[in-house]
Each structure stands twice: as structure tokens, then as C-alpha cells.
Enzyme design. Structure first.
Site, PDB file in Angstrom:
ATOM      1  N   GLU A 273       7.407  -7.058  -6.070  1.00 59.44           N
ATOM      2  CA  GLU A 273       8.366  -6.375  -5.186  1.00 59.44           C
ATOM      3  C   GLU A 273       8.321  -6.914  -3.580  1.00 59.44           C
ATOM      4  OE1 GLU A 273       8.265  -2.090  -7.771  1.00 59.44           O
ATOM      5  OE2 GLU A 273       7.284  -2.456  -5.897  1.00 59.44           O
ATOM      6  N   GLY A 275       9.495  -7.684   0.067  1.00 60.90           N
ATOM      7  CA  GLY A 275      10.603  -7.563   0.964  1.00 60.90           C
ATOM      8  C   GLY A 275      10.583  -8.371   2.181  1.00 60.90           C
ATOM      9  N   ARG A 276       9.522  -7.798   2.865  1.00 62.95           N
ATOM     10  CA  ARG A 276       9.305  -8.520   4.414  1.00 62.95           C
ATOM     11  C   ARG A 276       9.052 -10.040   3.989  1.00 62.95           C
ATOM     12  NH1 ARG A 276       6.670  -5.420   8.101  1.00 62.95           N
ATOM     13  NH2 ARG A 276       6.186  -4.019   6.819  1.00 62.95           N
ATOM     14  N   ARG A 312      10.877  -0.448  14.902  1.00 58.85           N
ATOM     15  CA  ARG A 312       9.745  -0.833  14.719  1.00 58.85           C
ATOM     16  C   ARG A 312       8.751  -0.736  15.777  1.00 58.85           C
ATOM     17  NH1 ARG A 312       7.780  -5.119  12.600  1.00 58.85           N
ATOM     18  NH2 ARG A 312       6.545  -4.237  10.746  1.00 58.85           N
ATOM     19  N   CYS A 355      17.978   7.901  25.733  1.00 57.50           N
ATOM     20  CA  CYS A 355      17.389   8.709  26.450  1.00 57.50           C
ATOM     21  C   CYS A 355      15.854   9.179  25.967  1.00 57.50           C
ATOM     22  CB  CYS A 355      18.139  10.107  26.665  1.00 57.50           C
ATOM     23  SG  CYS A 355      19.993   9.269  26.976  1.00 57.50           S
ATOM     24  N   GLU A 356      15.031   8.331  25.947  1.00 50.62           N
ATOM     25  CA  GLU A 356      13.609   8.523  25.390  1.00 50.62           C
ATOM     26  C   GLU A 356      12.961   7.323  25.932  1.00 50.62           C
ATOM     27  OE1 GLU A 356      12.627  10.024  21.744  1.00 50.62           O
ATOM     28  OE2 GLU A 356      14.684  10.758  21.225  1.00 50.62           O
TER      29      GLU A 356
HETATM   30  N1  LLP Z   1       7.567  -1.803  -3.339  1.00 52.62           N
HETATM   31  C1  LLP Z   1       7.332  -0.447  -2.791  1.00 52.62           C
HETATM   32  C2  LLP Z   1       6.909   0.403  -3.805  1.00 52.62           C
HETATM   33  C3  LLP Z   1       7.293  -0.281  -1.302  1.00 52.62           C
HETATM   34  O1  LLP Z   1       7.149   0.724  -0.901  1.00 52.62           O
HETATM   35  C4  LLP Z   1       7.562  -1.515  -0.518  1.00 52.62           C
HETATM   36  C5  LLP Z   1       7.598  -1.023   0.695  1.00 52.62           C
HETATM   37  C6  LLP Z   1       7.973  -2.717  -0.924  1.00 52.62           C
HETATM   38  C7  LLP Z   1       7.696  -2.853  -2.537  1.00 52.62           C
HETATM   39  C8  LLP Z   1       7.965  -3.952  -0.223  1.00 52.62           C
HETATM   40  O2  LLP Z   1       7.003  -4.120   0.786  1.00 52.62           O
HETATM   41  P1  LLP Z   1       7.266  -5.437   1.620  1.00 52.62           P
HETATM   42  O3  LLP Z   1       7.100  -6.560   0.755  1.00 52.62           O
HETATM   43  O4  LLP Z   1       8.618  -5.515   2.219  1.00 52.62           O
HETATM   44  O5  LLP Z   1       6.148  -5.406   2.534  1.00 52.62           O
HETATM   45  N2  LLP Z   1       9.030   0.299   7.592  1.00 52.62           N
HETATM   46  C9  LLP Z   1       8.102  -0.668   7.306  1.00 52.62           C
HETATM   47  C10 LLP Z   1       7.835  -1.013   6.164  1.00 52.62           C
HETATM   48  C11 LLP Z   1       7.648   0.064   5.230  1.00 52.62           C
HETATM   49  C12 LLP Z   1       7.426  -0.536   3.817  1.00 52.62           C
HETATM   50  C13 LLP Z   1       7.803   0.366   2.730  1.00 52.62           C
HETATM   51  N3  LLP Z   1       7.478   0.020   1.451  1.00 52.62           N
HETATM   52  C14 LLP Z   1       7.944  -1.622   8.669  1.00 52.62           C
HETATM   53  O6  LLP Z   1       8.918  -1.629   9.149  1.00 52.62           O
HETATM   54  O7  LLP Z   1       7.012  -2.422   8.704  1.00 52.62           O
END
Ligand code: LLP
Length: 426
Positions: A273, A275-276, A312, A355-356
């Protein structure tokens, strides 16, 4: 690492000048590079090819429909965490059977929605959720395929807010309890409990925590199999790194080198899974300088983007490299890192209009001279950037543009004041 480069002293996304995009679509503006998205996706795909893994792009990291469509065309499946994300991937025609639905608090409405569209997997986080899922599925005359999310109690060595694989977090069930969960729920009506899911945190910039977590989980799968339970799939989650401050993230092949041998030949369907690692380096946030002012020994650049556009830095103290789009004296950064202090630069804080005091995008940065009207680019903002934006202070959410070669396409229009008040005209 990406297709954002300075050419003749000005920032370009692929073959389009960032300044021209800001002129046409205004700021704040998210700009994404299709080539970078494809490249990062393909590298992971190639690295995990020996496992024939299903790559479920984590929609929460970047949910724009055009980007989801691009990744679907590359062969991606999807990981969703809400009915809203499910709606997005159905909108682009993703096959429901390839979608995994994660999250600690799925509502009955979301579960029913996912069952009705024939979702592939539910990643289930607790016994209580399994009871609920089973009974909703049974009442609809269907069987829900479920993967139990285990918490392997591994430290991913990342920010405490994005650490999910340690025992004290709310995620999954610990490995000991997992055994009992399989005994209790394996043959329940409405449930096909046949997978294991884990996600230890994000970003995880070393491979060791994956090795530890997967090794522990495979031992559990072996034990379950000895007890007569059939586990056919393992989902190892996401969390792979991206480049923010230099090039700190291991390449996909480096993760794969250690992970693939653990899983190869195990007769398990493997899911991921990410994302980043796919989208962070594929996006920048362009913002225009409104004012510059000094206060004591500090100089503030007040820009038209804010925490409402990029949360972030305020939330995690996250670092995003910032540099003018057309730097004075064509002073192009030799690398994108926090320790850059070139001749002819001065120290600034880049802050927004909200405003923070927590409304900052970058602190203590050495930038070339910048004037009102100049553009600044915040790099590596393609993941958890726009998706975490808000309307706080009744600000309008930014526009998004996708670039492919020398073409740029608006993929989300800027919000209007009407968008702001429409839901309240009830
Ligand atoms: N699978 C699950 C169950 C997750 O909770 C997440 C991310 C991913 C996959 C994807 O993770 P990635 O490959 O994108 O690292 N808002 C935070 C990141 C929160 C991630 C939450 N879960 C940030 O800006 O760094």
C-alpha cells in the site's frame, strides 16, 4: 528523483515553466509531474515483480481523480480508508475486487457501501470490527473477505504521530491475540478471514523494521497454518520513504532486496500500500510572496499559502525544501537540503496569512533575495499536501495542475466563495 529542474535559472516541471503555471492558474498552486509519478510507481513495480505483488496505491496520500486515473493506467490497485476514498476510486472505474479497505473505525454505512460494490479486502483492526463486519455481510447475504491487521510491535523510527506498528498505538491486534482471533473468527458466517495485513508507519527510511515485522508475521502465519487456518494473502502496507531533505529515502530496489526473499516462494498473494514513495516527489506547492518584514533578528516572508494548504511543517515539524521559482542572480540550488547556505542568501522564515504562530511553511532558511510578487516553490509536497488542506480562516482550497511534457492540465479548480458557503445554505 523527480522532473522539477531549474533550466536557465527558472524552475520547470517537465517542459513547462513553473512561473507560467502560476500566471495562468494563480497561487497557491499544486503542480504535479506525470513522469515522476509514473517513474516512482514503475520502480516499485519492477522491484516487487518477483512477487507478482498487487500494488494498492494509498489514496489518502494524494486523492486527485486525475492522478488516481494515471496510476490506474500504470496498473495500480487502491487502498482506501473511507467511503469518500472508495467513491473516488469507483469514480475512475477501478475494479472493486482490487480495492482494499483499511482503517480503525469503519462505520456501518461505509462497510455496507463497500460490500455492495464488491470490495476485494477489508483490513480489519479488531475483534469488535470483525463481529460487526460479519453480521453486516451476513444480513446482506454476502461474505466479506478480511485480512486481520496485526501490530508486530516494531519501531519504524519515524515521527511519533505516524508510527503505527508499535504496541501502544491504536492499530491492529498484537501477534498473540491474532492467533486467538483466527480461532474465534475463522469459520464465522459472513466472513472469509484469510489474510494478514500490517503497516508499521510512515515514512520508514530503513529496511530493517520491515524485515523484523514481516519475519514476525510470517512466523504467525506458519503457526496459524499448523493450527489449520488458511492464510492466502499478506499485505505489507506502505511507508516507503521519499526525498525531502536531500536524498534520504532508500530506492525501491533497496527495500525489495531484503523484503522479496522473505516472501518469495511462500504461496502467499502479496499486496503493498505505497502512497508517499509514489507521489511525494511528484508535486510542488507554488506560492507568491505577499510581504516581507523584519522583526528583531528575524525576517519573515509572508506568502499566500498557509497551513491550510500544507499542514505537514506545523503538524510534524516536517521539512520541505523551499526556493524561489526564478531566483535572483540565477542562484540555483545545488541540492535540496536544510543545511544549504550559499553566498548571497539571507535567513528567512516563510509563513502564511493564518492567525496562528504555528502557521509556517519553512523556518530558518537561507534564500536569495526575494521581493513582493516573487514565487517560491515548496518541494516534495505531492503526498499529504493538498489532501490535508482545509478551509480554516475561510480560505479557499488551492488549484491543482498536472503536467505531462510540455502540456499542463487543470485537474482541480480553485475553490470559490460560493463553494465556501454552499453547504451552509440549508
Ligand atoms: N497503509 C496504511 C494502513 C496507512 O495507514 C498508510 C498511511 C499507508 C498505507 C500509506 O503510507 P505511505 O506509503 O504513504 O507512507 N500525514 C502523514 C502520513 C500519514 C500516513 C498515514 N498512513 C504525513 O504527512 O507524513
Amino acid at each position: 528523483m523527480d522532473h522539477f529542474t531549474y533550466r536557465d535559472g527558472v524552475l520547470c516541471c517537465e517542459d513547462v515553466e513553473a512561473g507560467a503555471l502560476a500566471e495562468e492558474f494563480q497561487t497557491p498552486l499544486y503542480v504535479y509531474s506525470s513522469g515522476t509519478l509514473r517513474e516512482h510507481y514503475r520502480r516499485l513495480q519492477a522491484a516487487t515483480a518477483p512477487l507478482d505483488a498487487t500494488i494498492c496505491f494509498s489514496v489518502k496520500s494524494c486523492h486527485n481523480l486525475a492522478i488516481l486515473r494515471l496510476l490506474k493506467d500504470c496498473g495500480a490497485s487502491f487502498d482506501v480508508v473511507s467511503g469518500g476514498e472508495l467513491r473516488r476510486v469507483l469514480e475512475i472505474g477501478a475494479a472493486p475486487s482490487s480495492i482494499v479497505f483499511a482503517g480503525v473505525g469503519k462505520t456501518d454505512t461505509e462497510i455496507a457501501y463497500a460490500l455492495d460494490v464488491g470490495i476485494g479486502w477489508f483490513n480489519v483492526e479488531s475483534e469488535a470490527e470483525l463481529v460487526n463486519l460479519g453480521s453486516i455481510a451476513e444480513s446482506r447475504g454476502v461474505t466479506a473477505r478480511a485480512a486481520l491487521r496485526v501490530n508486530p510491535n516494531v519501531d519504524p523510527k519515524t515521527h511519533v504521530y505516524t508510527t503505527t506498528g508499535k504496541r501502544e498505538t491504536k492499530f491492529g491486534v498484537d501477534l498473540d491475540r491474532a492467533r486467538k482471533v483466527f480461532c474465534d473468527f475463522d469459520r464465522r458466517p459472513g466472513l472469509d478471514l484469510s489474510g494478514i495485513h500490517l503497516h508499521i508507519g510512515s515514512p520508514v527510511n530503513t529496511v530493517e523494521p520491515y524485515v523484523e515485522a514481516i519475519t514476525k508475521t510470517l512466523a504467525l502465519i506458519d503457526e496459524l497454518s499448523r493450527l489449520g487456518h488458511v492464510v492466502s494473502a499478506i499485505n505489507i502496507g506502505g511507508g516507503f520513504g521519499a526525498h525531502y531533505d536531500g536524498s534520504e529515502a532508500p530506492a525501491a530496489s533497496v527495500y525489495a532486496e531484503r523484503i522479496v526473499p522473505l516472501l518469495k516462494g511462500r504461496s502467499l498473494d502479496v499486496m503493498l500500500e505505497p502512497g508517499r514513495s509514489t507521489c511525494a516527489n511528484a508535486g510542488v506547492l507554488l506560492t507568491r510572496v505577499l510581504y516581507s518584514k523584519a522583526s528583531g533578528d528575524r525576517r519573515f516572508l509572508i506568502v499566500d499559502a498557509a497551513i491550510t494548504d500544507l499542514l505537514r511543517p506545523a503538524l510534524y515539524g516536517a521539512f520541505h525544501f523551499a526556493w524561489p521559482v526564478a531566483p535572483a542572480g540565477r542562484l540555483v540550488p545545488p541540492r535540496r537540503s536544510g543545511d544549504l547556505k550559499l553566498d548571497g542568501t539571507g535567513r528567512v522564515d516563510i509563513v502564511g496569512p493564518v492567525c496562528e504562530s504555528g502557521d509556517f511553511l519553512a523556518k530558518d532558511r537561507w534564500l536569495p533575495p526575494v521581493e513582493r510578487g516573487d514565487l517560491i516553490s515548496l518541494f516534495s509536497t505531492g503526498a499529504y499536501g493538498f489532501v490535508m488542506s482545509s478551509q480554516y480562516n475561510s480560505r479557499l482550497r488551492a488549484a491543482e495542475v498536472l503536467v505531462a511534457g510540455n502540456r499542463a492540465r487543470l485537474i482541480r479548480r480553485r475553490e470559490t466563495y460560493d463553494d465556501l458557503v454552499a453547504p451552509e445554505r440549508v
